[in-house]
Design a protein around this motif. Structure first.
Motif, mmCIF file in Angstrom:
data_model
loop_
_atom_site.group_PDB
_atom_site.id
_atom_site.type_symbol
_atom_site.label_atom_id
_atom_site.label_comp_id
_atom_site.label_asym_id
_atom_site.label_seq_id
_atom_site.Cartn_x
_atom_site.Cartn_y
_atom_site.Cartn_z
ATOM 1 N N HIS A 44 -9.492 -38.644 -32.294
ATOM 2 C CA HIS A 44 -9.870 -39.542 -31.209
ATOM 3 C C HIS A 44 -9.371 -39.042 -29.853
ATOM 4 C CE1 HIS A 44 -11.849 -42.740 -33.411
ATOM 5 N NE2 HIS A 44 -10.959 -42.550 -34.374
ATOM 6 N N HIS B 124 -12.953 -37.142 -28.991
ATOM 7 C CA HIS B 124 -13.558 -38.237 -28.225
ATOM 8 C C HIS B 124 -12.917 -38.407 -26.855
ATOM 9 C CE1 HIS B 124 -16.258 -39.810 -31.270
ATOM 10 N NE2 HIS B 124 -15.308 -39.559 -32.158
ATOM 11 N N GLU C 271 -10.229 -39.764 -25.858
ATOM 12 C CA GLU C 271 -9.672 -41.080 -25.555
ATOM 13 C C GLU C 271 -8.303 -40.912 -24.892
ATOM 14 O OE1 GLU C 271 -9.754 -44.102 -28.593
ATOM 15 O OE2 GLU C 271 -11.571 -43.239 -29.465
ATOM 16 N N ALA D 116 -5.863 -46.003 -24.465
ATOM 17 C CA ALA D 116 -6.922 -46.462 -25.367
ATOM 18 C C ALA D 116 -6.515 -46.243 -26.823
ATOM 19 C CB ALA D 116 -8.230 -45.748 -25.059
ATOM 20 N N ARG E 47 -6.099 -48.868 -29.960
ATOM 21 C CA ARG E 47 -6.791 -48.610 -31.222
ATOM 22 C C ARG E 47 -5.838 -48.588 -32.414
ATOM 23 N NH1 ARG E 47 -11.508 -46.339 -32.909
ATOM 24 N NH2 ARG E 47 -12.170 -45.750 -30.825
#
Length: 77
Positions: free
Chosen positions: A24, A28, A30, A34, A38
């Motif tokens: 992530h 991604h 992130e 964030a 999560r």
């Protein structure tokens, strides 16, 4: 190509949670904030965990590969 294979092996050696965190963060992109939301951590905990994971990967990649000179001897006494 060898480096990519070695990296894949090192990543497979991580826990599922650590792999998810890396995925992530870097696939991604992130932010640590964030990721904290999560994964139920603070931003600081995420940053520290990522640092530990990266050190773990670095050590795995820099470890000498087993070869004839690093393999245990099969001599019996």
């Amino acid at each position: 190509m060898e480096e990519l294979i070695s990296l894949g092996q090192a990543i497979r050696g991580l826990s599922n949670a650590d792999r998810d965190l890396l995925y992530h963060r870097y696939a991604h992109e992130e932010t640590p904030a964030a990721l904290g939301k999560r994964f139920g951590m603070t931003q600081m905990q995420v940053s520290r965990r990522l640092a530990k994971i990266l050190v773990q990967l670095q050590r795995a990649l820099l470890a000498p590969e087993p070869g004839p000179e690093t393999m245990p001897s099969s001599k019996t006494s």
